[in-house]
Design a protein around this motif. Structure first.
Motif, PDB file in Angstrom:
ATOM      1  N   ALA A   1     -21.759 -26.988  -7.264  1.00 51.08           N
ATOM      2  CA  ALA A   1     -20.719 -26.710  -7.920  1.00 51.08           C
ATOM      3  C   ALA A   1     -20.112 -27.584  -9.106  1.00 51.08           C
ATOM      4  CB  ALA A   1     -19.797 -25.909  -6.639  1.00 51.08           C
ATOM      5  N   PHE A   2     -20.024 -28.611  -8.592  1.00 54.98           N
ATOM      6  CA  PHE A   2     -18.679 -29.408  -9.826  1.00 54.98           C
ATOM      7  C   PHE A   2     -19.407 -29.378 -10.769  1.00 54.98           C
ATOM      8  CE2 PHE A   2     -17.641 -31.869  -5.674  1.00 54.98           C
ATOM      9  CZ  PHE A   2     -16.200 -30.898  -5.363  1.00 54.98           C
ATOM     10  N   LYS A   3     -20.504 -30.091 -10.597  1.00 53.45           N
ATOM     11  CA  LYS A   3     -21.327 -29.879 -11.608  1.00 53.45           C
ATOM     12  C   LYS A   3     -21.391 -28.721 -12.910  1.00 53.45           C
ATOM     13  CE  LYS A   3     -24.908 -33.414 -10.242  1.00 53.45           C
ATOM     14  NZ  LYS A   3     -25.780 -33.123  -9.306  1.00 53.45           N
ATOM     15  N   ALA A   4     -21.650 -27.283 -12.107  1.00 58.01           N
ATOM     16  CA  ALA A   4     -21.243 -26.322 -13.341  1.00 58.01           C
ATOM     17  C   ALA A   4     -19.755 -26.506 -13.945  1.00 58.01           C
ATOM     18  CB  ALA A   4     -21.930 -25.272 -12.051  1.00 58.01           C
ATOM     19  N   ILE A   5     -18.957 -26.068 -12.796  1.00 63.44           N
ATOM     20  CA  ILE A   5     -17.734 -26.831 -13.087  1.00 63.44           C
ATOM     21  C   ILE A   5     -17.349 -27.417 -14.578  1.00 63.44           C
ATOM     22  CG2 ILE A   5     -15.232 -26.714 -12.811  1.00 63.44           C
ATOM     23  CD1 ILE A   5     -15.863 -26.516 -10.026  1.00 63.44           C
ATOM     24  N   ARG A   6     -18.067 -28.439 -14.575  1.00 64.43           N
ATOM     25  CA  ARG A   6     -18.131 -29.461 -15.805  1.00 64.43           C
ATOM     26  C   ARG A   6     -18.555 -28.806 -16.804  1.00 64.43           C
ATOM     27  NH1 ARG A   6     -21.789 -34.703 -14.968  1.00 64.43           N
ATOM     28  NH2 ARG A   6     -23.602 -32.040 -15.273  1.00 64.43           N
ATOM     29  N   ASP A   7     -19.944 -28.366 -16.366  1.00 65.92           N
ATOM     30  CA  ASP A   7     -21.085 -27.918 -17.101  1.00 65.92           C
ATOM     31  C   ASP A   7     -20.112 -26.696 -17.968  1.00 65.92           C
ATOM     32  OD1 ASP A   7     -22.741 -30.450 -17.444  1.00 65.92           O
ATOM     33  OD2 ASP A   7     -24.273 -28.500 -16.085  1.00 65.92           O
ATOM     34  N   ASP A   8     -20.163 -25.931 -17.966  1.00 66.64           N
ATOM     35  CA  ASP A   8     -18.813 -24.414 -18.297  1.00 66.64           C
ATOM     36  C   ASP A   8     -17.976 -23.461 -17.367  1.00 66.64           C
ATOM     37  OD1 ASP A   8     -18.693 -22.175 -18.946  1.00 66.64           O
ATOM     38  OD2 ASP A   8     -20.541 -21.684 -20.538  1.00 66.64           O
ATOM     39  N   GLU A   9     -16.513 -23.830 -17.388  1.00 64.11           N
ATOM     40  CA  GLU A   9     -15.732 -23.136 -16.413  1.00 64.11           C
ATOM     41  C   GLU A   9     -16.099 -21.769 -16.133  1.00 64.11           C
ATOM     42  OE1 GLU A   9     -11.706 -24.289 -16.630  1.00 64.11           O
ATOM     43  OE2 GLU A   9     -12.352 -26.524 -16.606  1.00 64.11           O
ATOM     44  N   ILE A  10     -16.241 -20.882 -17.426  1.00 56.24           N
ATOM     45  CA  ILE A  10     -16.131 -19.356 -17.325  1.00 56.24           C
ATOM     46  C   ILE A  10     -17.277 -18.874 -16.163  1.00 56.24           C
ATOM     47  CG2 ILE A  10     -16.213 -17.573 -18.831  1.00 56.24           C
ATOM     48  CD1 ILE A  10     -14.615 -18.600 -20.402  1.00 56.24           C
ATOM     49  N   ALA A  11     -18.553 -19.529 -16.722  1.00 62.87           N
ATOM     50  CA  ALA A  11     -19.780 -19.323 -16.341  1.00 62.87           C
ATOM     51  C   ALA A  11     -20.163 -20.102 -14.516  1.00 62.87           C
ATOM     52  CB  ALA A  11     -20.701 -20.025 -17.212  1.00 62.87           C
ATOM     53  N   ALA A  12     -18.891 -20.792 -14.687  1.00 66.59           N
ATOM     54  CA  ALA A  12     -19.154 -21.061 -13.021  1.00 66.59           C
ATOM     55  C   ALA A  12     -18.014 -20.138 -12.256  1.00 66.59           C
ATOM     56  CB  ALA A  12     -18.514 -22.507 -13.160  1.00 66.59           C
ATOM     57  N   GLU A  13     -17.240 -20.199 -12.985  1.00 69.60           N
ATOM     58  CA  GLU A  13     -16.401 -18.813 -12.151  1.00 69.60           C
ATOM     59  C   GLU A  13     -17.184 -17.383 -12.347  1.00 69.60           C
ATOM     60  OE1 GLU A  13     -13.149 -18.084 -13.622  1.00 69.60           O
ATOM     61  OE2 GLU A  13     -11.414 -18.531 -11.874  1.00 69.60           O
ATOM     62  N   ALA A  14     -18.214 -17.137 -12.904  1.00 70.29           N
ATOM     63  CA  ALA A  14     -17.812 -15.893 -13.215  1.00 70.29           C
ATOM     64  C   ALA A  14     -19.695 -16.018 -11.822  1.00 70.29           C
ATOM     65  CB  ALA A  14     -19.382 -15.517 -14.799  1.00 70.29           C
ATOM     66  N   MET A  15     -19.729 -17.266 -11.487  1.00 71.43           N
ATOM     67  CA  MET A  15     -21.999 -16.892 -10.214  1.00 71.43           C
ATOM     68  C   MET A  15     -20.851 -17.137  -9.025  1.00 71.43           C
ATOM     69  SD  MET A  15     -23.788 -16.694 -11.772  1.00 71.43           S
ATOM     70  CE  MET A  15     -23.127 -15.664 -13.501  1.00 71.43           C
ATOM     71  N   GLY A  16     -18.865 -16.691  -9.044  1.00 68.98           N
ATOM     72  CA  GLY A  16     -18.557 -17.298  -7.384  1.00 68.98           C
ATOM     73  C   GLY A  16     -17.937 -18.400  -7.548  1.00 68.98           C
ATOM     74  N   ILE A  17     -17.699 -19.884  -8.071  1.00 74.74           N
ATOM     75  CA  ILE A  17     -17.009 -20.927  -7.727  1.00 74.74           C
ATOM     76  C   ILE A  17     -15.764 -20.510  -7.343  1.00 74.74           C
ATOM     77  CG2 ILE A  17     -17.144 -23.243  -8.396  1.00 74.74           C
ATOM     78  CD1 ILE A  17     -20.106 -23.112  -9.216  1.00 74.74           C
ATOM     79  N   ASN A  18     -14.849 -20.768  -6.739  1.00 75.14           N
ATOM     80  CA  ASN A  18     -13.350 -20.680  -6.832  1.00 75.14           C
ATOM     81  C   ASN A  18     -13.110 -22.453  -6.964  1.00 75.14           C
ATOM     82  OD1 ASN A  18     -10.775 -20.999  -6.130  1.00 75.14           O
ATOM     83  ND2 ASN A  18     -11.073 -19.867  -4.993  1.00 75.14           N
ATOM     84  N   LEU A  19     -12.572 -21.890  -8.660  1.00 75.81           N
ATOM     85  CA  LEU A  19     -12.385 -23.123  -9.265  1.00 75.81           C
ATOM     86  C   LEU A  19     -11.465 -24.035  -8.472  1.00 75.81           C
ATOM     87  CD1 LEU A  19     -12.602 -22.063 -13.337  1.00 75.81           C
ATOM     88  CD2 LEU A  19     -13.783 -23.204 -11.620  1.00 75.81           C
ATOM     89  N   ALA A  20     -10.632 -23.226  -8.749  1.00 73.07           N
ATOM     90  CA  ALA A  20      -8.424 -24.247  -8.127  1.00 73.07           C
ATOM     91  C   ALA A  20      -9.109 -24.848  -6.810  1.00 73.07           C
ATOM     92  CB  ALA A  20      -7.559 -23.600  -8.051  1.00 73.07           C
ATOM     93  N   HIS A  21     -10.255 -24.273  -5.602  1.00 69.27           N
ATOM     94  CA  HIS A  21     -10.486 -24.930  -4.197  1.00 69.27           C
ATOM     95  C   HIS A  21     -11.596 -25.587  -4.671  1.00 69.27           C
ATOM     96  CE1 HIS A  21     -12.052 -24.906  -0.714  1.00 69.27           C
ATOM     97  NE2 HIS A  21     -12.932 -25.028  -1.011  1.00 69.27           N
ATOM     98  N   HIS A  22     -12.394 -25.842  -6.143  1.00 74.77           N
ATOM     99  CA  HIS A  22     -13.213 -27.055  -6.162  1.00 74.77           C
ATOM    100  C   HIS A  22     -12.701 -28.218  -6.738  1.00 74.77           C
ATOM    101  CE1 HIS A  22     -16.669 -24.243  -4.853  1.00 74.77           C
ATOM    102  NE2 HIS A  22     -17.290 -24.935  -4.438  1.00 74.77           N
ATOM    103  N   LYS A  23     -11.682 -27.928  -7.888  1.00 75.80           N
ATOM    104  CA  LYS A  23     -11.433 -29.012  -8.044  1.00 75.80           C
ATOM    105  C   LYS A  23     -10.150 -29.218  -7.736  1.00 75.80           C
ATOM    106  CE  LYS A  23     -11.204 -27.174 -12.629  1.00 75.80           C
ATOM    107  NZ  LYS A  23     -10.314 -27.222 -13.850  1.00 75.80           N
ATOM    108  N   ARG A  24      -9.885 -29.088  -6.301  1.00 72.62           N
ATOM    109  CA  ARG A  24      -8.607 -29.722  -5.156  1.00 72.62           C
ATOM    110  C   ARG A  24      -9.565 -30.586  -4.618  1.00 72.62           C
ATOM    111  NH1 ARG A  24      -6.902 -25.749  -2.223  1.00 72.62           N
ATOM    112  NH2 ARG A  24      -6.371 -25.065  -3.671  1.00 72.62           N
ATOM    113  N   MET A  25     -10.724 -29.476  -4.026  1.00 69.54           N
ATOM    114  CA  MET A  25     -11.594 -30.924  -3.146  1.00 69.54           C
ATOM    115  C   MET A  25     -12.859 -32.102  -4.043  1.00 69.54           C
ATOM    116  SD  MET A  25     -14.932 -28.959  -1.818  1.00 69.54           S
ATOM    117  CE  MET A  25     -14.787 -28.111  -0.735  1.00 69.54           C
TER     118      MET A  25
END
Lengths: 374, 282
Positions: A217-241
């Motif tokens: 999930a972290f790598k997904a956020i790095r690669d493409d935030e918009i796609a990561a969020e659309a795939m159900g990855i909570n950005l705020a939660h995972h960034k904080r983590m």
């Protein structure tokens, strides 16, 4: 079936490689006459490996450009020091202040459990506490800061790190932090094996995390935030983590650095330290754990040992070698770094990982290729 | 028919003074394949972005399976700028604004018009990453491998999905190394990996040749049947749209100009006007 067998062989190879490193570290402590510079480089290099890996988790794997590492190291170092100052010299350490913490965790445990067990447990618990406090602070700082992106995040975290450094020197906190005077009299390293073990465990945890579903999930956020969020990855939660976990390990490495240096002073944790760590991460390869480790040993070896001779005025016969004088080391060092950054953009490792398994894999592929061509 | 699966009500999306989507309403029922068409810049993707939570619409509401996922009315400075209608209707309703990940969790998955795969990952990892949303493990159990069962199940399911879309032979290649058509398929596989109930496809046939488009038609039908999906798609290939859709909505300049079954749409003068332009001399 066959594939499974191959995998286990690779795992064995990796484990054997790691075991060999630890065996060498273990033996190093027992061989007399080892150059002191070698142990220095190994110990400091190990500690820097951990903090570089923690920074890589953020910058390389989650894509958060954060520059707060020195601040979290400072918190870890001070936490570790403040709860472990031995009672014998407490009054001399806190020369001008009335110490607030009137206990030493390690000493208490030593009295209760005996010398060795008490020290090990005391250090372990203190390190954990150091990491936890850094993590709590990261949570608080993360609340406002993680809404920012790229450069703005870097500036904000850098600012917070400097604020922390200024705060601990404040008179109001002096009963704990001893103001701008240094803290000393807490457990320190007497061997190379111990820091290697602690750092090894921490890095292993990071590697496990990165290879888990959360790491993906972290790598997904790095690669493409918009796609990561659309795939159900909570950005705020995972960034904080990621921010909290990274700071946790930065805190531990700060405490380890305190153990290595035997003293703690706020002025060692300047932003220049963060830049050093960033440099290690970049040289090693952003997004490569093994790159960070190699980079940190190389960096420490160069800055502490291999380039030392440049600082000494040298005579060959009557001929004075030009340019060699105090400070020239840093000039050469800067040039080396520039060369690395210019010609090895992706660092030593890029995003790859070094592993005996991977090496074996590559050799096999090469042989297959060779076979096909033939 | 029963209650709508996806119910879009008076959605208006305004960027400052520009009205990208104007008072759009539509209903999609379970098991349908519905297409949204319109000329370039008509606001199709913006409508998608409103439904999936990427944008917060200026006004209107979206219900998914009977529950609101989006509900808003003009607020702040948009109060003055708002050019649409029906603003009062949503004033009294509580504002609902989920982030895209929450909407995905509820069962709406999407693909992107300009492919957005995870660049550094392999084909397999791309699909595996999308399953993160259905995890039951927390960060500790995942790190210390206490979730082995789940992980294995996820890997098996990812492999199965790749087989279904026909990408299992390239599963270890970098996603970006795939040819364009396969990247589109991978995007669909990745969306399916989130276990959706409603799949939104944003121009799935963009850049495909007629043969590939034909294959895609069969493919979309087959995944609808296999996964019990409802599909909502944006598309420019009229052959595909007319062939596959149960119903079609047509929008132009953000406003709905027609709706109905393919045969009706094909002969609707307003649609022909929107696509070909009105003959001034006539």
């Amino acid at each position: 079936m066959e594939k499974k067998k191959g995998l286990s062989l690779q795992t064995i190879l990796t484990i054997a490689g790691i075991a060999l490193i630890y065996l060498l570290a273990f033996l190093l402590d027992r061989i007399p006459g080892v150059p002191i510079m070698l142990t220095t480089v190994l110990r400091k290099g190990a500690i820097y490996s951990l903090v570089a890996v923690s920074m890589n988790l953020l910058n390389g794997f989650t894509g958060l450009f954060s520059l707060g590492q020195a601040g979290f190291m400072l918190v870890g170092a001070y936490t570790f020091a403040a709860i472990n100052i031995s009672s014998g010299i407490r009054s001399t350490v806190y020369q001008y202040y009335d110490p607030l913490l009137k206990f030493s965790l390690t000493e208490t445990l030593q009295n209760a459990l005996g010398s060795t067990a008490g020290t090990v447990l005391g250090v372990f618990v203190s390190l954990l506490l150091a990491g936890l406090l850094a993590a709590v602070l990261a949570y608080l700082i993360g609340l406002p800061v993680l809404k920012l992106k790229s450069d703005y995040l870097a500036i904000a975290t850098l600012g917070f790190a400097e604020i922390i450094r200024a705060l601990v020197q404040l008179e109001a906190f002096a009963p704990v932090t001893n103001g701008s005077q240094l803290l000393r009299g807490f457990p320190y390293f007497t061997d190379t094996f111990m820091p290697f073990v602690i750092v090894g465990i921490c890095i292993a945890v990071v590697v496990l995390l990165i290879n888990s579903t959360y790491g993906r999930a972290f790598k997904a956020i790095r690669d493409d935030e918009i796609a990561a969020e659309a795939m159900g990855i909570n950005l705020a939660h995972h960034k904080r983590m990621a921010f909290i976990i990274s700071s946790f390990f930065a805190g531990i490495s700060g405490a380890l650095l305190a153990m290595y240096q035997t003293t703690v002073q706020a002025n060692t944790f300047k932003s220049a330290m963060t830049y050093e760590i960033l440099l290690i991460v970049v040289i090693g390869g952003i997004g490569s754990i093994s790159g960070s480790c190699i980079g940190s040993f190389l960096f420490i070896a160069c800055s502490e040992w291999w380039l030392r001779f440049l600082d000494n005025e040298t005579y060959i016969g009557a001929f004075k070698v030009p340019l060699l004088r105090t400070g020239f080391r840093m000039v050469v060092f800067s040039v080396v770094i520039m060369i690395v950054v210019l010609f090895f953009r992706k660092g030593i490792m890029g995003t790859r990982e070094i592993s005996l398994a991977g090496l074996a894999d590559r050799l096999r592929k090469e042989s297959v290729k060779g076979g096909k061509e033939a | 028919m029963s209650t709508p699966f996806l119910h879009v009500e008076h959605i208006t999306m305004q960027f400052g003074g520009v009205v990208a989507v104007n008072d759009l309403s539509m209903d999609i029922y379970p098991g349908e394949i519905v297409a949204l068409i319109g000329p370039n810049g008509a606001g199709k993707t913006t409508a998608f972005n409103c439904i999936t939570g990427v944008y917060e619409p200026t006004n209107g509401r979206v219900d998914f399976m009977g529950e609101p996922i989006v509900c808003n009315h003009p607020r702040g400075k948009m109060k003055k700028l708002y050019a649409g209608e029906e603003a009062e209707r949503y004033l009294s309703l509580p504002t609902v604004s989920y982030t895209p990940d929450k909407i995905t969790k509820r069962g709406i998955a999407r693909t992107f018009q300009n492919i957005r795969l995870f660049k550094s990952m392999t084909v397999f990892e791309n699909v595996l990453t999308a399953m993160h949303v259905r995890r039951t493990s927390n960060v500790f159990s995942a790190t210390f491998r206490a979730n082995r069962k789940e992980e294995t199940a996820q890997r098996e399911k990812a492999l199965e999905l790749l087989k279904i879309v026909g990408l299992d032979d390239v599963k270890d290649e970098l996603a970006t190394a795939l040819p364009y058509g396969k990247q589109r398929r991978l995007e669909i596989a990745r969306a399916l990996a989130t276990s959706p109930k409603l799949l939104l496809l944003d121009e799935p046939a963009a850049g495909m040749n007629p043969q590939e488009t034909l294959e895609l038609t069969t493919f979309i039908r087959s995944i609808r049947d296999q996964f019990g999906l409802t599909i909502f798609l944006i598309e420019h290939h009229m052959n595909l749209v007319m062939d596959i859709s149960d119903r079609i909505y047509v929008i132009d300049f953000g406003k709905q100009i027609a709706a109905g079954v393919p045969a009706e749409i094909q002969n609707d003068p307003r649609v022909i006007d929107a696509y070909l332009g009105v003959d001034e001399d006539a």
